[in-house]
Design an enzyme around this catalytic site. Sequence first.
Site, mmCIF file in Angstrom:
data_model
loop_
_atom_site.group_PDB
_atom_site.id
_atom_site.type_symbol
_atom_site.label_atom_id
_atom_site.label_comp_id
_atom_site.label_asym_id
_atom_site.label_seq_id
_atom_site.Cartn_x
_atom_site.Cartn_y
_atom_site.Cartn_z
ATOM 1 C CE LYS A 184 -2.764 0.729 3.791
ATOM 2 N NZ LYS A 184 -2.015 2.082 4.644
ATOM 3 N NE ARG A 188 9.477 -5.415 13.661
ATOM 4 C CZ ARG A 188 9.341 -4.311 12.836
ATOM 5 N NH1 ARG A 188 9.320 -2.944 11.788
ATOM 6 N NH2 ARG A 188 7.634 -3.996 12.718
#
Length: 229
Positions: free
Chosen positions: A17, A162
């Site tokens: 996006k 992460r």
Amino acid sequence: MVPGARLVVLGKQGAGKGTQCVRLSHHYVVPHVSTGDMLRAAVKSGSALGEKVRQVMDRGELLGDDLIMEMVADRLSEPDCRARGFVLDGCPRTINQAQALAALLSPGDVDLVVDIEVPTAQVLRRLAGRRVCVDCGANYSVTSPPKVNWTCDVCGGEVVQREDDTEEAISRRLDIYEKQTAPLITWYTERGQLARVNGVGSPDAVLRRIIRAVEDRREGSSGVAARRS
Ligand SMILES: [Zn+2]
């Protein structure tokens, strides 16, 4: 000259996006209005709005529709948005926000709401493959790792996954996104303002599909206007 556009872009994390919003803003020569960027900038600037935002976030609460819409209304009232339009990214998130946006733009409206669709399995694979340097934040992935043994090419730091990028955590985030966004998709579909665009493929290919959807929409609505007159 390319005419401007008023676009809202929806898409789950990993659907590309952000990339498409930047490209669309260049194509239509309109600002990319990202609520995420605006909130980060507001907090950093220490403005009155930024202070409000920081307090809400420190309490671990979600930002209310009023606060988001106040910020968006301010931005959309600036000359660049008024003259040519905008690519709105990160808002609306709720039907309340969508209604407020429609009221804000009335008697006009958005030209099109684009939903970039990518199968969840594919997004999951992409996001779960991300790796990041703990020291400088440089991005890598399992398919493009650093040159030497998960040591950062830039700074020599350790490159890791992460904690919130595990498949389980990503799945949970994607589920939440779909639940939150489903009513919005229905709302815009009922108003005839939604275009679903296939987000699989190169960024260039996806951009072409979005531009085609916008042009189709314009031709469609001018056709209606012509028949009415
Ligand atoms: Zn590094």
